[in-house]
Design an enzyme around this catalytic site. Structure first.
Site, mmCIF file in Angstrom:
data_model
loop_
_atom_site.group_PDB
_atom_site.id
_atom_site.type_symbol
_atom_site.label_atom_id
_atom_site.label_comp_id
_atom_site.label_asym_id
_atom_site.label_seq_id
_atom_site.Cartn_x
_atom_site.Cartn_y
_atom_site.Cartn_z
ATOM 1 N N GLY A 275 0.852 -1.327 0.096
ATOM 2 C CA GLY A 275 0.112 0.040 -0.056
ATOM 3 C C GLY A 275 0.824 1.185 0.028
ATOM 4 N N GLY A 277 1.544 5.336 1.939
ATOM 5 C CA GLY A 277 1.108 6.292 2.761
ATOM 6 C C GLY A 277 1.462 7.782 2.372
ATOM 7 N N MET A 278 1.925 8.645 3.500
ATOM 8 C CA MET A 278 2.013 9.959 3.090
ATOM 9 C C MET A 278 3.320 10.186 2.200
ATOM 10 S SD MET A 278 -0.268 12.462 3.569
ATOM 11 C CE MET A 278 0.702 13.506 3.399
ATOM 12 N N PHE A 279 4.356 9.264 2.864
ATOM 13 C CA PHE A 279 5.650 9.325 2.176
ATOM 14 C C PHE A 279 6.035 8.467 1.066
ATOM 15 C CE2 PHE A 279 5.377 11.080 6.709
ATOM 16 C CZ PHE A 279 5.925 12.190 6.625
ATOM 17 N N VAL A 282 4.870 0.976 -0.293
ATOM 18 C CA VAL A 282 5.725 -0.181 0.415
ATOM 19 C C VAL A 282 5.268 -1.588 -0.339
ATOM 20 C CG1 VAL A 282 5.980 -1.524 2.444
ATOM 21 C CG2 VAL A 282 5.774 0.929 2.682
ATOM 22 N N LYS A 303 10.282 0.093 1.537
ATOM 23 C CA LYS A 303 9.668 1.465 1.525
ATOM 24 C C LYS A 303 10.321 2.094 0.229
ATOM 25 C CE LYS A 303 8.534 5.185 4.681
ATOM 26 N NZ LYS A 303 8.829 5.592 6.088
ATOM 27 N N ASP A 401 4.809 9.800 15.917
ATOM 28 C CA ASP A 401 3.618 9.105 15.092
ATOM 29 C C ASP A 401 3.364 7.736 15.673
ATOM 30 O OD1 ASP A 401 1.442 9.166 13.374
ATOM 31 O OD2 ASP A 401 2.638 8.672 11.704
#
Length: 598
Positions: A275, A277-279, A282, A303, A401
């Site tokens: 999936g 994420g913000m950065f 992966v 990542k 986080d």
């Protein structure tokens, strides 16, 4: 003549087949042995087996069946089948499947393997589901599920997707004026409707679908396009989309070259997309055979950072922090995910991590949906989390986080590790921003604009532990304003000294210290400001966590464990960060140490 034959058949029926008779006898024998084993073990706690210690003397020898099998055996002198009885000492040497005597040392042909034995032992020692309700909602729930009139809608922890809130907050951070944390609610709604579901970065679950929502609004679409234009991609790489995300191709081979430091090159074949994420996105990959000997076929998580300058710098910073943490933990005992190496692939920074099983949100969804996890599993996870926080604190690192999505577990679900340090920083770099940390796990000092330290991670862990045990979100505020209201309803009002230090204090409080609660009218849907004066908590953790009936329902020992848990959470969730428990103090807390005394 025919009549005589019929009469004869009626008077002397033919016997049933021998196999059927033996099968019935074996079934009866197995049931009798099982029932007797239970009673014998209860009456003789010092015995080494369920049948050891029987003292009945018998005289009649054992008969053998027509096919050489041993018929049903009497227990403790009871002749259950008219065949007499045998000494109890001979019972242990008998094959209970009806195939004659066997030696006690001989193992059954279908005995479990050592790996299966270890897995079964781990499952017995580390039960995730609550004993009352294995995976099913309880009818009599805790106080958290009984809340109906406090205006707080319960959010199921298993179904919550924090990436949507994170994207909304990031949108506000980029577009809102400095010092204005509130943001525009209509824009917020439009952004939520427009966004796709975003998978967690390391959890390997099934595919997710789009969240139900209305049509895209022109205002949100234009703002989103403008945000993308403000952060152009680092490279004009055909593998990146318009937002700089790497376009994953299953089966593609990512090549990590050898380094001047002597690290051998490796090739990784992508077999699954986890999936984004913000950065970053992966993927899961396997090490190909031309890498270091003994590593071929091993699974890793990679990542792949977005090809944007800001994201690239954040990836390099995460790599540096993880390297720092690993050098101080050579034996891998501090529960931080291990970074194996970094490399560049088609203009994208790639971080190679050890492969883990799933994140804690998936664990709750699988083993404790709606009801949460076993308190002893929560204790074990809490112990490991505070070990990790202690390591971070020692090296002056703030994770910034922590949430169930950023905590991974191994295959056996017995060991966890903190991951996703993309927001991590040195403790001295405490830039004031009201949108640091995912909203539901965001400490009050972040929202108010008070200088923060490592105590903000303690707050996030407290919210996470509550969520693990109950299956519900502790502070489900739709905005920073509502988050503060939920916090004060649980913990009381903020101290005046803390509000004086708050950069954004006047956004939420008037000159008299009254809270300006932004609420949505049910009829019109418009936001209205209501003055709220809170002096004492309206709810408490004890009422939420202890079921109705308390000790009478749980028992004294279980009640004491929960009371220790309540005390630990209460100290994690102190509004003043200076009063929050430290990792060292938490590791010495009675809940973590396993004390059952009040």
């Amino acid at each position: 003549m025919e009549v005589d034959t019929e009469r004869e058949l009626e008077l002397v029926p033919s016997p049933p087949p021998v196999e059927q008779t033996l099968a019935e006898r074996r079934a009866r024998r197995a049931a009798i042995l099982a029932r007797h084993a239970h009673s014998a073990s209860d009456s003789n706690p010092g015995s080494t087996g369920p049948l050891t210690g029987a003292s009945t003397a018998v005289s009649t020898p054992v008969e053998v069946g027509a096919n050489g099998s041993t018929p049903t055996l009497p227990i403790q002198g009871l002749d259950l089948n008219g065949l007499g009885s045998i000494p109890a000492a001979q019972i242990q040497a008998l094959d209970l499947n009806g195939h004659g005597p066997s030696t006690p040392a001989k193992q059954p042909s279908r005995s479990p393997s050592p790996a299966q034995d270890q897995e079964q032992e781990q499952e017995q020692q580390f039960t995730l589901a609550k004993p009352d309700s294995p995976g099913k909602p309880q009818k009599a729930q805790t106080g958290a599920q009984r809340e109906e009139d406090d205006g707080q809608a319960q959010v199921n922890a298993a179904d919550y997707d924090p990436s949507l809130d994170r994207r909304e907050d990031e949108f506000r951070r980029v577009h809102a004026a400095p010092g204005l944390p509130a943001g525009d609610e209509e824009e917020e709604e439009a952004e939520e409707e427009d966004e796709d579901e975003v998978d967690d970065m390391f959890a390997f679950a099934g595919p997710k679908t789009k969240k139900a929502g209305g049509k895209k609004k022109a205002k949100a679409g234009a703002a989103k396009a403008k945000a993308q234009q403000q952060q152009p991609a680092l490279h004009s790489d055909t593998a990146a989309d318009a937002e700089g995300y790497y376009t994953v191709i299953l089966g593609e081979v990512l090549v990590a070259p050898s380094t001047p430091a002597g690290e051998k090159g490796e090739r990784y074949q992508v077999y699954a997309s986890v999936g984004r994420g913000m950065f970053a996105v992966v993927v899961r990959a396997r090490v190909l055979a031309d890498g270091e000997e003994g590593k071929e076929g091993r699974e890793v998580a990679i990542k792949i950072v977005r090809a944007q300058e800001v994201m690239h710098r954040a990836g390099l910073k995460e790599s540096a922090i993880l390297t720092k943490l690993q050098l101080a933990d050579p034996e891998d005992k501090k529960h931080i995910v291990r970074l194996e190496r970094t490399f560049e692939h088609r203009g994208h920074l790639c971080l190679v991590f050890e492969s883990m099983s799933m994140n804690l949100r998936d664990v709750v969804k699988r083993f404790g949906k709606d009801v949460g996890l076993n308190i002893r599993a929560v204790r074990a996870y809490a112990h490991q989390l505070f070990l990790g926080l202690g390591h971070l604190r020692k090296l002056s690192v703030i994770h910034a986080d922590i949430k169930p999505d950023n905590i991974l577990v191994n295959d056996a679900k017995t060991m966890l590790k903190l991951c996703d340090l993309g927001s991590a920083s040195d403790a001295a770099e405490n830039e004031i921003t009201p949108y640091l940390v995912s909203r539901f796990y965001r400490a009050p000092e972040i929202i108010l604009g008070v200088p923060y330290d490592a105590a903000l991670d303690i707050w996030s862990v407290g919210c996470t532990l509550y969520e693990l045990y109950t299956g519900k979100i502790l502070f489900p505020g739709r905005s920073n304003n509502q988050m503060l209201l939920h916090m004060m309803e649980l913990k009381g009002r903020f101290h005046a000294k803390m509000l004086k230090r708050a950069r954004f204090g006047d956004v939420y409080f008037d000159e008299m210290g009254g809270f300006e609660s932004v609420e949505r009218e049910k009829g019109s849907g418009n936001d209205v400001v209501r003055k709220v004066h809170i002096s004492k908590p309206a709810r408490d953790l004890r009422a939420r966590l202890l079921p109705s009936g308390g000790a009478a329902r749980l028992g004294e020992e279980e009640t004491n464990v929960l009371l220790h848990f309540v005390d630990l959470l209460d100290r994690c969730l102190a509004l003043d960060p200076a009063r929050r428990i430290t990792p060292r103090e938490a590791l010495a807390h009675p809940f973590i140490r396993g004390s059952t005394k009040a």
